[in-house]
Enzyme design. Sequence first.
Site, PDB file in Angstrom:
ATOM      1  N   ASN A 317       6.415  59.155 -63.881  1.00  0.00           N
ATOM      2  CA  ASN A 317       6.216  57.718 -64.017  1.00  0.00           C
ATOM      3  C   ASN A 317       5.585  57.098 -62.783  1.00  0.00           C
ATOM      4  OD1 ASN A 317       7.341  57.538 -66.650  1.00  0.00           O
ATOM      5  ND2 ASN A 317       9.406  57.598 -65.779  1.00  0.00           N
ATOM      6  N   HIS A 319       6.614  56.849 -59.715  1.00  0.00           N
ATOM      7  CA  HIS A 319       7.441  56.209 -58.697  1.00  0.00           C
ATOM      8  C   HIS A 319       8.352  57.266 -58.085  1.00  0.00           C
ATOM      9  CE1 HIS A 319      10.380  55.441 -62.134  1.00  0.00           C
ATOM     10  NE2 HIS A 319      11.130  56.064 -61.242  1.00  0.00           N
ATOM     11  N   CYS A 354       9.596  51.953 -54.601  1.00  0.00           N
ATOM     12  CA  CYS A 354       8.567  52.036 -53.570  1.00  0.00           C
ATOM     13  C   CYS A 354       7.442  52.936 -54.072  1.00  0.00           C
ATOM     14  CB  CYS A 354       9.135  52.558 -52.250  1.00  0.00           C
ATOM     15  SG  CYS A 354       9.664  54.270 -52.275  1.00  0.00           S
TER      16      CYS A 354
END
Length: 420
Positions: A317, A319, A354
């Site tokens: 995904n 991330h 992040c």
Amino acid sequence: MVATAATSSFFPVTSSPDSSDSKNKKLGSGSTNLGGIKSKPSASFGSLQVKANAQAPPKINGTTIVTSPVEGFKNEDGAGSPHPRTFINQLPDWSMLLAAITTIFLAAEKQWMMLDWKPRRPDMLIDPFGIGRIVQDGLVFRQNFSIRSYEIGADRTASIETLMNHLQETAINHCKSAGLLGEGFGATPEMCKKNLIWVVTRMQVVFDRYPTWGDVVQVDTWVSASGKNGMRRDWLVSDSKTGEVLTRASSVWVMMNKLTRRLSKIPEEVRGEIEPYFMNSDPVVAEDSRKLVKLDKSMAEHVRKGLTPRWSDLDVNQHVNNVKYIGWILESAPLPVLETHELSSMTLEYRRECGRESILQSLTTVSDSSVGDLVNVGEIECQHLLQLEEGSEIVRGRTQWRPKYAKSFGNVGQIPAESA
């Protein structure tokens, strides 16, 4: 005739000199007198030439020289012919036959072992080539893991990252076994249509005992409702041989739009997919209601700067994997704590994600103790904060540590029974 043919295949039979001579006499004569009737030689016998060992008597100046039988059996080199073969020296080479039979049996045994493979020791994996199975009325997923040599740390026990990866692996395999895995990473088919993914917002983990190299752990996981727009997932990790509970974990998950990166409500179509698998049970870990306070940088006793995600830290995904956050949090834990204590529990709150270009800081402070006295201190509690360099919070955390090799691990849980 059949017996003769079978015997001759292993025991070649040679005709005796007497029989050969008699046949030669019968076939070699031009005519045969049978009761005064003379028969002419047959054309078929005339065309058949038989090579005999005996040679015609030599003649010198027209005089026939008779040689002895021994001289008649000499070959061209002057050496005598070998002795006539007997029954004993006509036996086949049994060593070659036995070697062929042994090769056949070894090959058959190898094929049988490959087809009928099963663990030879009880501590080996029960399902080494599968992804687990559904148990307890189809609501609990169970999977076994063997602790590998590369998954243990300096204490010769499984690392925190290893145990957390086991939890994440069973969660994904649970969706797959239930037929709810779409094209996304742990997303159902309806979630994929709406570009939705699961993200964890809170996690509590209690480590009762750490497994060691060679141990086989059994991980059970199930899901329940959490409020109107959340899902709770619990895990119970135990020793597959003794049943001793090793780790308990409870987490809360919500949905996020993969394109806008904003939280989303659970659509009715998605709710219809996942609700049949919800268990009506309490969390396996009692919720720690204490608030996780923001750790100010000026209050932090230990700071680790310059933490950056690597390409391998990203999941499908795009991330950072939530297990990586745990490793970053422990980067700032003081070394005396790591040397004398082991992590007994942790509570984490995930604030935001992040990206690949982010630069992070890990902050830790030890509660009610000083670093110099940590060797003689019992339980230790630490406050943690993982943030971006510009100050945005990523994860808040609180950890408890106990002296290493402590025997008392507190109360343990069990797989809940679904209540009415």
